[in-house]
Design a protein around this motif. Structure first.
Motif, mmCIF file in Angstrom:
data_model
loop_
_atom_site.group_PDB
_atom_site.id
_atom_site.type_symbol
_atom_site.label_atom_id
_atom_site.label_comp_id
_atom_site.label_asym_id
_atom_site.label_seq_id
_atom_site.Cartn_x
_atom_site.Cartn_y
_atom_site.Cartn_z
ATOM 1 N N SER A 1 0.835 -1.074 -0.071
ATOM 2 C CA SER A 1 0.007 -0.098 -0.034
ATOM 3 C C SER A 1 0.829 1.428 -0.029
ATOM 4 C CB SER A 1 -0.923 -0.174 1.457
ATOM 5 O OG SER A 1 -1.828 0.957 1.274
ATOM 6 N N SER B 1 3.199 -1.219 10.204
ATOM 7 C CA SER B 1 3.218 -2.042 8.990
ATOM 8 C C SER B 1 2.060 -1.590 8.277
ATOM 9 C CB SER B 1 2.761 -3.480 9.470
ATOM 10 O OG SER B 1 1.738 -3.480 10.354
ATOM 11 N N VAL B 2 2.054 -1.982 6.833
ATOM 12 C CA VAL B 2 1.204 -1.421 5.890
ATOM 13 C C VAL B 2 0.779 -2.898 5.031
ATOM 14 C CG1 VAL B 2 1.906 0.714 5.783
ATOM 15 C CG2 VAL B 2 2.932 -1.112 4.178
ATOM 16 N N PRO B 3 -0.613 -2.840 4.276
ATOM 17 C CA PRO B 3 -0.859 -3.831 3.553
ATOM 18 C C PRO B 3 0.030 -4.500 2.440
ATOM 19 C CG PRO B 3 -2.614 -2.545 4.302
ATOM 20 C CD PRO B 3 -1.344 -1.614 4.361
ATOM 21 N N PHE C 1 0.470 -6.801 -1.237
ATOM 22 C CA PHE C 1 -0.237 -6.980 -2.568
ATOM 23 C C PHE C 1 0.543 -8.303 -3.131
ATOM 24 C CE2 PHE C 1 -4.120 -4.336 -2.810
ATOM 25 C CZ PHE C 1 -3.321 -3.403 -1.948
ATOM 26 N N PRO D 1 -5.792 -6.740 -0.995
ATOM 27 C CA PRO D 1 -4.873 -6.774 -0.123
ATOM 28 C C PRO D 1 -4.662 -7.550 0.855
ATOM 29 C CG PRO D 1 -6.416 -4.758 0.470
ATOM 30 C CD PRO D 1 -7.011 -5.888 -0.607
ATOM 31 N N ASN D 2 -3.429 -7.793 1.262
ATOM 32 C CA ASN D 2 -3.058 -8.659 2.336
ATOM 33 C C ASN D 2 -3.026 -7.970 3.901
ATOM 34 O OD1 ASN D 2 -2.931 -11.143 0.818
ATOM 35 N ND2 ASN D 2 -0.761 -10.356 0.078
ATOM 36 N N PRO D 3 -3.425 -8.492 4.881
ATOM 37 C CA PRO D 3 -3.580 -7.594 6.117
ATOM 38 C C PRO D 3 -1.866 -7.200 6.358
ATOM 39 C CG PRO D 3 -4.395 -9.844 6.548
ATOM 40 C CD PRO D 3 -3.769 -9.751 4.923
ATOM 41 N N PRO D 4 -1.586 -6.148 6.737
ATOM 42 C CA PRO D 4 -0.296 -5.579 7.243
ATOM 43 C C PRO D 4 0.548 -6.440 7.718
ATOM 44 C CG PRO D 4 -1.984 -3.995 7.930
ATOM 45 C CD PRO D 4 -2.897 -5.207 7.578
ATOM 46 N N HIS E 1 -7.274 0.137 2.004
ATOM 47 C CA HIS E 1 -6.449 -1.073 2.152
ATOM 48 C C HIS E 1 -6.805 -1.988 3.186
ATOM 49 C CE1 HIS E 1 -3.774 0.238 -1.656
ATOM 50 N NE2 HIS E 1 -5.156 0.014 -2.084
ATOM 51 N N ARG E 2 -6.732 -1.449 4.347
ATOM 52 C CA ARG E 2 -6.527 -1.862 5.616
ATOM 53 C C ARG E 2 -8.170 -2.629 5.886
ATOM 54 N NH1 ARG E 2 -2.310 -0.787 9.139
ATOM 55 N NH2 ARG E 2 -0.992 0.767 8.085
ATOM 56 N N ARG F 1 -10.266 -3.539 3.586
ATOM 57 C CA ARG F 1 -10.302 -4.542 2.500
ATOM 58 C C ARG F 1 -9.626 -6.050 3.040
ATOM 59 N NH1 ARG F 1 -11.532 -2.642 -3.550
ATOM 60 N NH2 ARG F 1 -13.145 -1.347 -2.925
ATOM 61 N N ALA F 2 -8.161 -5.647 3.456
ATOM 62 C CA ALA F 2 -7.449 -6.733 3.905
ATOM 63 C C ALA F 2 -8.094 -7.289 5.117
ATOM 64 C CB ALA F 2 -6.054 -6.127 4.372
ATOM 65 N N GLN F 3 -8.646 -6.658 5.981
ATOM 66 C CA GLN F 3 -9.301 -7.343 7.044
ATOM 67 C C GLN F 3 -10.510 -8.119 7.078
ATOM 68 O OE1 GLN F 3 -10.677 -4.222 9.882
ATOM 69 N NE2 GLN F 3 -10.112 -5.097 11.547
ATOM 70 N N ASN G 1 -10.962 -9.335 3.763
ATOM 71 C CA ASN G 1 -10.281 -10.748 3.060
ATOM 72 C C ASN G 1 -10.089 -11.914 4.147
ATOM 73 O OD1 ASN G 1 -9.740 -12.090 0.968
ATOM 74 N ND2 ASN G 1 -7.521 -11.528 1.330
ATOM 75 N N ALA G 2 -9.335 -11.231 5.226
ATOM 76 C CA ALA G 2 -8.842 -12.147 6.142
ATOM 77 C C ALA G 2 -9.971 -12.752 6.994
ATOM 78 C CB ALA G 2 -7.799 -11.511 7.234
#
Lengths: 377, 90
Positions: free
Chosen positions: A295, A338-340, A342, A357-360, B81-82, B84-86, B88-89
């Motif tokens: 990100s 930390s940041v997400p 990809f 996005p993947n979690p941070p 982003h955070r 969406r990541a959350q 998704n997880a």
């Protein structure tokens, strides 16, 4: 990057920055009062000092507002951004001196030093100069003296100055990183974006003040030129940003939740391409024969990570040097930001990144660039 | 001079003074020892840092009182982003 807060993390650059700032301000105030006294020997020195401090704060506000867009237009201005918060606090203090004055010998603790009286550093504030002659409290006089809120020309310009100073006060007291962490960067930035409201109020304060007191057009013209400058550089920087985002809008539709964002060869080593994916900008970095995507939003002050570079294996924010590991999006220990991230896939020369996005802090393998991939369609 | 304004402004000033006084009183125990319950990065002596945040605590003290009562620590920002990541997880 801080693991335990300090008042100020001084370094050689910050010290030089602050010395240059304060020397420039001292020179400006001396030059302003001296030249104004030459032009009008009958003018009261206390009134000149009030204007000197007020105009210094207003000029500094123009410098501060110019730094952001100038950095967007030319990276060589980035060193100015690095310590902009000290400039902001200095601006507030100048505005405060403009309003309440200053007397070195009356500062608590300093007044206990006998030799301090040898330095008669003092100036009168506008509150005393204009509102401390009657039987009313100066604050009451300030707000009750002129209540022509329905009139444009007679509008109480003092109230606009109070609004501007109150916002600058809020910004100054929340300038430490403690406030960034506790308010979170988006709220902190929202609070500090109020500087534009302060600017509008202070433009009104200066222009109406000039109209209502000396009616001299030069000051109004100068404020107008400043307004044109600030508006123009913000518009130019915004247009350039928008242009940078445009290619992403034409990106290939997602297949298997991956979108094509360009070719390997268009990204210089240790640098990034910035694209908008999943509703926000993503920085796609090429380094050490690999490609990773994180990100673009730095956790510290939401700086543009993609405008930074990879230094010592870490993505380094161009604003204040916060660092993140490309494959996890986490700061190297002992730091905790930390940041997400990809997922990235390479097909020939083309780069595809996941829209999810993947979690941070998630370990996300970088895509290796195999020999012959670059430049191969 | 506007007599209504002259009558109202002192009351308004009093309300602001009371709010800031409560904040100033709260800020002393907060910067001394309560701060570590809301922000783990506030450790060590760091007198300069503790003094520097007092004016802000005088303004934002309700936020910290709320966090102390709810036993909450420094929040993490919420951007798209955070979030969406959350999602998704989850």
């Amino acid at each position: 990057m801080s693991v335990a807060y300090k008042s100020i993390q001084w370094n050689r650059f910050k010290i030089t920055y602050d010395i240059l700032l304060w020397v420039s301000i001292a020179l400006y105030i001396a030059l302003f009062t001296w030249s104004a006294h030459l032009m009008g020997p009958d003018l009261d020195m206390r009134g000149l000092q009030i204007r000197a401090y007020g105009s210094a704060a207003f000029l500094l506000l123009h410098v501060i507002l110019s730094i952001g867009p100038l950095c967007r237009l030319d990276r060589r201005f980035l060193p100015l951004l690095y310590n902009r918060r000290h400039m902001g606090v200095t601006m507030f203090l100048l505005g405060l001196v403009h309003v309440i004055g200053f007397n070195l010998a009356k500062i608590p603790l300093l007044d206990k030093i006998p030799s301090i009286n040898k330095f008669p550093l003092k100036t009168t504030g506008a509150l005393t100069w204009y509102h401390d002659f009657g039987n009313l409290d100066p604050i009451v006089s300030l707000f009750a003296g002129n209540t022509h809120y329905e009139s444009f020309i007679r509008f109480p310009f003092e109230s606009l100055g109070v609004i501007g100073l109150a916002i600058l006060f809020l910004m100054a007291i929340t300038s430490h990183d403690f406030w960034l962490a506790n308010l979170t960067a988006p709220i902190w930035k929202g609070l500090h974006m109020l500087v534009y409201v302060a600017y509008a109020a202070l433009v009104g304060h200066v222009v109406l003040g000039a109209i209502q007191t000396n009616r001299h057009p030069i000051l109004t013209i100068m404020v107008g030129l400043g307004l044109v400058w600030i508006t123009a550089i913000h518009l130019i920087a915004a247009l350039r940003e928008r242009k940078g985002d445009r290619p992403v809008a034409n990106a290939t539709p997602a297949v298997d939740n991956y979108v094509e964002i360009g070719s390997i060869s268009e990204i210089p080593d240790n640098r990034a391409k910035i694209v908008a994916v999943a509703g926000e900008r993503v920085a796609v970095f090429k380094y050490d024969g690999k490609v990773s995507a994180i990100s673009n939003v730095c956790q510290h002050q939401n700086g543009p990570l993609g405008e930074g570079k990879v230094i010592d294996g870490c993505i380094t924010c161009p604003w204040h040097g916060y660092q993140y590991l490309p494959e996890t999006g986490g700061s190297p220990p002992p730091f905790a930001e930390s940041v997400p991230t990809f997922n990235v896939r390479l097909e020939g020369d083309r780069i595809f990144i996941s829209t999810i996005p993947n979690p941070p802090g998630t370990q996300t393998p970088a895509a290796p660039i195999h020999p012959g991939m670059e430049g191969r369609a | 001079m506007n007599s209504f304004a002259i009558a109202c402004i002192p009351h308004l000033m009093r309300v602001i003074s009371i709010y800031l006084t409560i904040g100033a009183i709260f800020s002393i125990p907060f910067v001394t020892f309560l701060i570590r319950f809301v922000d783990p990065s506030a450790r060590g002596l760091a007198i300069g840092f503790r003094l520097l945040i007092i004016p802000g605590v005088c303004i934002f003290w309700p936020l910290f009182v709320w966090r102390l009562i709810r036993r909450k620590q420094t929040p993490t920002e919420r951007n798209i982003h955070r979030l969406r990541a959350q999602q998704n997880a989850a």
